[in-house]
Each structure stands twice: as C-alpha cells, then as structure tokens.
Design a protein around this motif. Structure first.
Motif, short mmCIF file in Angstrom:
data_model
loop_
_atom_site.label_atom_id
_atom_site.label_comp_id
_atom_site.label_asym_id
_atom_site.label_seq_id
_atom_site.Cartn_x
_atom_site.Cartn_y
_atom_site.Cartn_z
N UNK A 45 0.81 -1.21 0.00
CA UNK A 45 0.00 0.00 0.00
C UNK A 45 0.85 1.26 0.00
N UNK A 46 2.14 1.14 0.34
CA UNK A 46 3.04 2.28 0.35
C UNK A 46 3.73 2.44 -0.98
N UNK A 47 4.05 3.65 -1.38
CA UNK A 47 4.84 3.83 -2.59
C UNK A 47 6.22 3.18 -2.44
N UNK A 48 6.85 2.90 -3.59
CA UNK A 48 8.14 2.21 -3.55
C UNK A 48 9.18 3.03 -2.82
N UNK A 49 9.14 4.37 -2.94
CA UNK A 49 10.14 5.20 -2.28
C UNK A 49 9.99 5.28 -0.78
N UNK A 50 8.84 4.82 -0.23
CA UNK A 50 8.61 4.89 1.21
C UNK A 50 8.68 3.53 1.89
N UNK A 51 9.02 2.48 1.15
CA UNK A 51 9.09 1.15 1.75
C UNK A 51 10.41 0.93 2.49
N UNK A 52 11.42 1.74 2.24
CA UNK A 52 12.70 1.63 2.94
C UNK A 52 13.35 3.01 2.99
N UNK A 53 14.33 3.15 3.86
CA UNK A 53 14.99 4.44 4.02
C UNK A 53 15.93 4.68 2.85
N UNK A 54 16.23 5.93 2.62
CA UNK A 54 17.12 6.33 1.53
C UNK A 54 18.56 5.99 1.91
N UNK A 55 19.19 5.09 1.14
CA UNK A 55 20.56 4.66 1.41
C UNK A 55 21.57 5.32 0.46
N UNK A 56 21.12 6.26 -0.36
CA UNK A 56 22.03 6.91 -1.30
C UNK A 56 22.75 8.05 -0.59
N UNK A 57 24.07 7.98 -0.58
CA UNK A 57 24.89 8.98 0.09
C UNK A 57 25.47 10.00 -0.89
N UNK A 58 25.48 9.65 -2.18
CA UNK A 58 26.09 10.54 -3.16
C UNK A 58 25.13 11.68 -3.48
N UNK A 59 25.71 12.81 -3.75
CA UNK A 59 24.91 13.95 -4.17
C UNK A 59 24.75 13.93 -5.68
#
Length: 348
Positions: A45-59
């Motif tokens: 039921x959650x969007x794909x971007x909200x199923x886990x925390x953001x692990x991208x460290x690069x800008x």
C-alpha cells in the motif's frame, strides 16, 4: 509508524513540512529517522520510495539526461562479452530415426485378384472420369462424392471429371436476389377502395413497413362497403391489435372479400381472438392466413380456430401452424369436410 508519531502528524497536518521539521528537536529527528528505517518493505500500500529508508549517500552530479543515459547503457551492453554455451553445438544428431510401426501392407499372392489381360489394359489406361463411372456402376459409392455418383448414374455420358477419391466439395452457392420493393401506392389504393373502383380486385400491401396504423385502420374501414376487392393481403405491415380489431369489424360487414392474409405481424392472442370470432358473421371468405405472429397465440385461440372452421363451411384454406394435437386434428377434419362440401356444391 508508531502511535506517538502519528499523533504528532495529526497535530501538525496543516503546518508547512519544512517549518514542522525545523521545530523538531535533535532527539525527535533521530526518533523520526529510526521509525522511517522500520518501514515495512512488504507493505504494497506504500509507494516504492517509502518502503525503505534512503541509502544513497552521493549527491546528484547534474540534471537527468535520458538520451545520454540510453547511449551509455547501449555502449555498455555492446562491450560486455556474451556468455559461452556450456555445451557447444556440433550438429550431431542423437537418438534413433523414426520408423513407422505399421508399414504399408503388401497383398499376399493368394489375395491378389488377377483379371484378363484385356481388362487389365483397359483399367490401366482409364481416365479418372471413366473410373468414376465404373465405380458408380459397381455400386462403389464410397470412392467418390455424392455429386459424382449421381452424375454418373443419372447421365448417360461422363459429365463429372473431378476424379476418383477427390475431396468432397459442396455445390457452389447461388445467391438469390432479394424481392423488389412493393410498388403499391398506399394513398392511391386507399382512395380507390373508398371510391369502390371496379377495376381494383386485389390489394397487396405486403412488406410495406412504413404504413401508419391509422392508414391501415382506414383501409379496413373502407373495405366494409367495398364490393369489388376480393383479395386483401397485409403481410409484414407491422399490424397490431388495433388493426386486428378493425379487420374483425370489416369481416362482419364485408360480403365480397374471399381471401385475407395477415401473416407475419404483431397481432397478439387478444386481437386474433377478435378476428376468429368475427368469422361467425361472415360466409363469403374462403381463404384465411394468420400464421407467424410476434408471439405464440395460445391454446384457447387454437381451440377457437378449430371451432370456427367447424362452423364456417365457406373456409376451405386456412394458413396456421397448430402447436396442439387436438385443435390440429379438428382443423384438418373440418377443412377436409368443407372442401368436400364445396366440391358437391360445384357438381350440383
């Protein structure tokens, strides 16, 4: 997401997001980050971007360039070597060749039929058409189509040259052209009926579907006093019960009409019952056709039809397909009796 954080969100629902985050303490921000990490990745039921925390460290290095990305992916795909087959193809055939279990059976010598040399030579040089005729004469109809068989039997000459053992093909479809539209002028015909024109003997309005019901009723009304029209046909004119009632009133008064056809219309059992009952007061009509109405007329109407034919000796032709055996038998006997009575009257 815990209950405490949910309550916080309800409290600050109408507040700007940046302002809300700015008002949070470092401990609250840490708690929020921890709760975001605990999001369920299996919750569809959650969007794909909200199923886990953001692990991208690069800008980000710049804006997205889709064309450059596609070119890079194509270049990378071409540079990667294809994986070698685990078992190289050598063209070697494996397994045993297929041998049919039932090869063509050879006829034993004792079962072989030997004919005279003249017959052998005649059959060897016979054409397919001649073989068809021979097979038809010998009754071997399974070796040919029905058309070939009957052509060979009914004709003295060889007419069908399709050949023996040919594929059975249906006869070619011969399209039947549609009947031309009825050229009768309804208004002109109505005027002639009203004026009792002596040259108008038959009125045929079959298959004219745009005749108003009122016009059909006027035709029946005019037929009450007409003394020259002896045949009236209203087949497939979309006539209904009001027209049937008008026909019934016309039959009670008209003494000239001999043939009436109201088949293929929208007359129900009530309207047909009126027509049948009106025949008790008519002794000139000899032919009545009422079949193929929009609905089944019912047993009571069929019984009334049988009684009408028994009591109206003038009816010698009646067009209706009975669905019940009893009324059908009574109607058949009555029609036979009426025809016999008419034959005796002609003799005298």
């Amino acid at each position: 997401m815990t209950t405490s954080y949910r309550q916080e969100l309800e409290k600050y629902r109408d507040i700007d997001e940046d302002k809300l985050l700015g008002e949070l303490s470092p401990e609250e921000l840490a708690q929020l980050d921890l709760e975001l990490q605990e999001m369920d990745p299996e919750n569809i039921m959650l969007p794909a971007g909200l199923r886990q925390r953001d692990q991208t460290k690069k800008s980000p290095t710049g804006p997205l360039d889709r064309d450059a990305l596609m070119q890079h992916l194509e270049k990378q795909a071409l540079e990667v070597k294809e994986r070698e087959d685990l078992v190289p193809f050598t063209g070697e055939k494996k397994g045993k060749p297929f041998i049919p279990k039932n090869p063509k059976r050879e006829i034993p010598k004792e079962e072989q039929i030997t004919l005279e040399p003249e017959l052998e030579e005649a059959l060897a040089n016979a054409t397919d058409a001649e073989m068809c005729d021979i097979a038809a004469i010998l009754g071997m109809y399974t070796l040919m189509s029905n058309k070939q068989y009957y052509d060979a039997i009914c004709s003295g000459n060889i007419t069908n040259t399709e050949g023996i053992n040919s594929v059975v093909q249906p006869d070619k479809y011969k399209p039947v052209p549609d009947e031309p539209p009825n050229p009768t002028n309804v208004e002109e015909t109505l005027a002639k009926i009203k004026s009792n024109d002596k040259d108008l003997k038959e009125v045929n309005l079959n298959n004219i579907k745009d005749i108003p019901i009122q016009t059909l009723k006027e035709i029946c009304e005019a037929m009450k006093s007409n003394t020259h029209v002896n045949k009236l046909s209203l087949v497939a004119t979309r006539s209904n019960d009001p027209v049937a009632n008008a026909v019934a009133e016309m039959l009670k008064e008209n003494k000239t009409l001999q043939s009436l056809n109201i088949e293929s219309n929208f007359i129900t059992s009530a309207g047909m019952m009126e027509v049948i009952k009106a025949m008790k007061q008519n002794n000139t009509l000899t032919e009545l056709k009422v079949d193929n109405q929009c609905q089944r007329l019912g047993d009571s109407v069929e019984m009334e039809m049988a009684a009408m034919l028994e009591n109206c000796p003038s009816i010698i032709r009646f067009g209706y397909h009975f669905t019940q055996q009893g009324p059908r038998a009574r109607a058949s006997i009555a029609i036979t009796k009426n025809n016999e009575l008419r034959r005796k009257q002609k003799k005298t």
